[in-house]
Write an enzyme that holds these catalytic residues in place. Structure first.
Site: not given
Lengths: 154, 476
Positions: B202, B399, B401
């Site tokens: 990510n 922090h 989604a």
């Protein structure tokens, strides 16, 4: 690899006696190996680890790397084995597709065959940061099959 | 999540009273829809953390919480070292000090729009990303130790960025009490070629437009103007942090019986703060924080070089740099007195309120910038710490989604090419080495970041300042 071939690979192998699969974890991924003995379950879990990154069938077993580890119990030994592979992948910039494992008295001697990462051919989806203690299990099920599994951090 | 064991305190706060081995309550900040979508594993993990020795006040979960390993991701917990408090490698996570750095460009969207693809290509070429990528810096020996002690300060001394950047980085760019000598040779070897690399999964670098301003004064102080462009970098401590996390998680689990710690689950592996292994971990983990700060400083510098080559007018100023996965010693109001405790934030952002002495003077009246990463294709947010946040969860906020769907399910649902094309239709340029990686990171695999931020704002964890929309996304 396409998303479909990844899930097909997992589905196909999960139905065999010796095999591997990825199991879902919300943020990360679980790796699970099955085998008629614990050595095979460890080898299959290692194949599942590669499958988190790319299709293991795309990785040519051209070079061998020796791995040894030792742990107080079989479950931590699985974590050590997978983490040793993560370390070798990261520092040698390699991927592995074939594995041989021998376990005696909580000591593991293993060999992994693979090749350097080729981004165009392997299309690696994500690197594995490490094997965790979550959903960690090494056990012989009632049907006699060994299972070796844990969640890996991606 | 099954709500039967939760008592609702407000529209955005849920509580689990201590029972069994729980030493403190568990508190989850989320609206009802987020709670309904939340994994039952969050309940299990947030209540398990409440059982750990020396925990203070409560075990908290942020609105983006999801199933982690040991601690939930989005978990916050404080431990008192003088009351048997522990430090947990799983409570910090493998990607030590993973975080977000946002940089102002002074350019308007209109100025970059015609060059968006060129900019995307140039960033993709300049900043190493994805599996197997290496940086241009090769570190070893005393240079590695200097980086691990000096963090972003070390990077500035090496010519990456400007001294003015440092006051906009947590800890002034260098985490004190780092112990490079407690970082294993294997961890250092893993980092040798990885300085200035984004990583994968990510992690990303995004060029974003300031789409909406909610708090005019704070936005002005942060340098955010509607229609202007910022760059946000999301990455962490790379192989070094991963290896430190790996080694200590395993060693703490193996040592727990000898340390007399009964763990509800092995994945909660931890050690007393006042123990040899606990102190070794803290020294190594702080060195890992410095590695992440140096890494983001270098990537920030490479970003500046790309913009300078393409836009003569660009002046890239650091807005702020936050870390998500840390354990830090902080002083907080607890039971009517000030106490120094060890705050674990696993997938949670520090959110100091206005007036906090650790904030630079220019930001102090407004509170700490809290940078919330979205997912590829969705909005990101800039929030600011509030005065109320300290009492809510030791000055912590969400922090990002947070994943709503496993990588496994995402792969079954989407193809990478389809995701990249759909985003292109919306004017968002995505650069990725891996089509499968793009599918695993599909925006639909994440929770609704708008809802997560709204819940954080309403719960008083941090207040909304601005919304950022993506224009270019370089995937790790």
């Amino acid at each position: 690899m396409t998303s479909r071939s990844a899930s097909r690979a997992a589905d196909r192998t999960a139905t065999r006696k010796n095999g591997w699969e990825l199991f879902p974890h919300r943020a990360d991924t679980g790796v699970r190996g099955f085998g008629s003995d614990k050595h095979t379950a460890f080898e299959q879990a290692a194949t599942a680890l590669t499958a988190v990154i790319t299709d293991p069938q795309w990785v040519m077993p051209r070079l061998a790397v020796e791995i040894t580890c030792e742990a107080p119990d079989l479950e931590l030994l699985l974590v050590d084995w997978l983490n040793a592979l993560v370390y070798e992948m990261a520092t040698r910039r390699m991927l592995f597709s074939r594995f041989a494992v021998r376990i005696e008295n909580r000591r593991l001697r293993g060999r992994a065959w693979g090749e350097p990462v080729d981004v165009a051919r392997h299309e690696p989806a994500a690197e594995v940061k490490g094997a965790t203690l979550t959903a960690l299990e090494v056990a012989r099920r009632t049907d006699g099959l060994w299972v070796a599994q844990c969640v890996v951090d991606v | 999540m099954d709500k039967t064991n939760l008592s609702q305190v407000s529209t955005v706060e849920w509580r689990v009273e201590p029972s069994g081995a729980m030493r403190v309550p568990a508190i989850i900040y989320a609206d009802e829809r987020l709670i309904d979508q939340m994994d039952d594993k969050v309940f299990e993990q947030v209540t398990n953390v409440a059982k750990l020795p020396g925990i203070v006040k409560a075990s908290y979960a942020m609105p983006d919480a999801h199933w982690g390993y040991g601690f939930p991701i989005g978990g916050v917990a404080a431990f008192d070292p003088d009351r048997g408090g522990v430090v947990s490698a799983g409570g910090v996570g493998f990607d030590i000090s993973c975080g977000v750095r946002s940089v102002l460009t002074g350019l308007s969207r209109a100025e970059i729009e015609p060059f968006k693809r060129i900019l995307a290509d140039a960033l993709f070429a300049k900043i190493p990303a994805g599996v197997g990528s290496t940086g241009r810096i090769r570190l070893g020996g005393s240079d590695m130790d200097a980086m691990l002690a000096g963090g972003a300060r070390w990077a500035v001394e090496q010519g990456y960025g400007e001294a003015a950047d440092l006051e906009r980085v947590e800890e002034g760019g260098a985490m004190p009490a780092a112990r490079p000598d407690q970082v294993s040779p294997r961890a250092k070897r893993r980092q040798r070629d990885e300085m200035g690399t984004l990583g994968s999964g990510n992690h990303y670098l995004e060029v974003q437009e300031v789409a909406e301003i909610y708090d005019t004064d704070a936005a002005a102080a942060f340098g955010l103007r509607a229609g202007e462009v910022v760059v946000s970098i999301h990455c962490g401590s790379r192989g070094l942090g991963h290896q430190i996390g790996t080694e200590f998680l395993r060693d703490m689990a193996a040592a727990a019986p000898d340390l007399g710690i009964a763990l509800p689950d092995r994945e909660l592996a931890c050690a007393p703060i006042h123990s040899a292994i606990g102190e070794r971990y803290l020294g190594a983990m702080r060195a890992g924080i410095n590695c992440a700060l140096a890494n983001r400083q270098i990537i920030g510098h490479l970003t500046r070089e790309v913009f300078a080559a393409l836009f003569s007018k660009a002046r890239l100023e650091l807005l702020f740099d936050v870390s998500h996965n840390t354990c830090k010693v902080e002083e907080h109001e607890i039971d009517g007195g000030r106490r120094r405790v060890y705050i674990h934030r696993k997938g949670a952002t520090r959110a100091f309120g206005p007036g906090h002495p650790d904030l630079p003077e220019s930001l102090r009246p407004f509170g700490q910038p809290v940078l919330i990463g979205g997912s590829m294709g969705t909005a990101s947010y800039v929030l600011a710490g509030t005065a109320a946040s300290e009492a809510r969860a030791f000055s912590s906020a969400c922090h990002g989604a947070g994943r709503a769907m496993s990588r496994h399910r995402a792969l079954k649902q989407w193809r990478g090419r389809q995701i990249v094309d759909q985003l292109a239709d919306r004017g968002i340029v995505v650069k990725s080495h891996s089509s499968r990686g793009a599918a695993e990171e599909a925006p639909g695999a994440y929770k609704d970041v708008d809802a997560v931020v709204e819940a954080s704002d309403r719960a008083g964890l941090a207040r909304k300042v601005a919304k950022l929309s993506p224009l270019v996304c370089v995937k790790g």
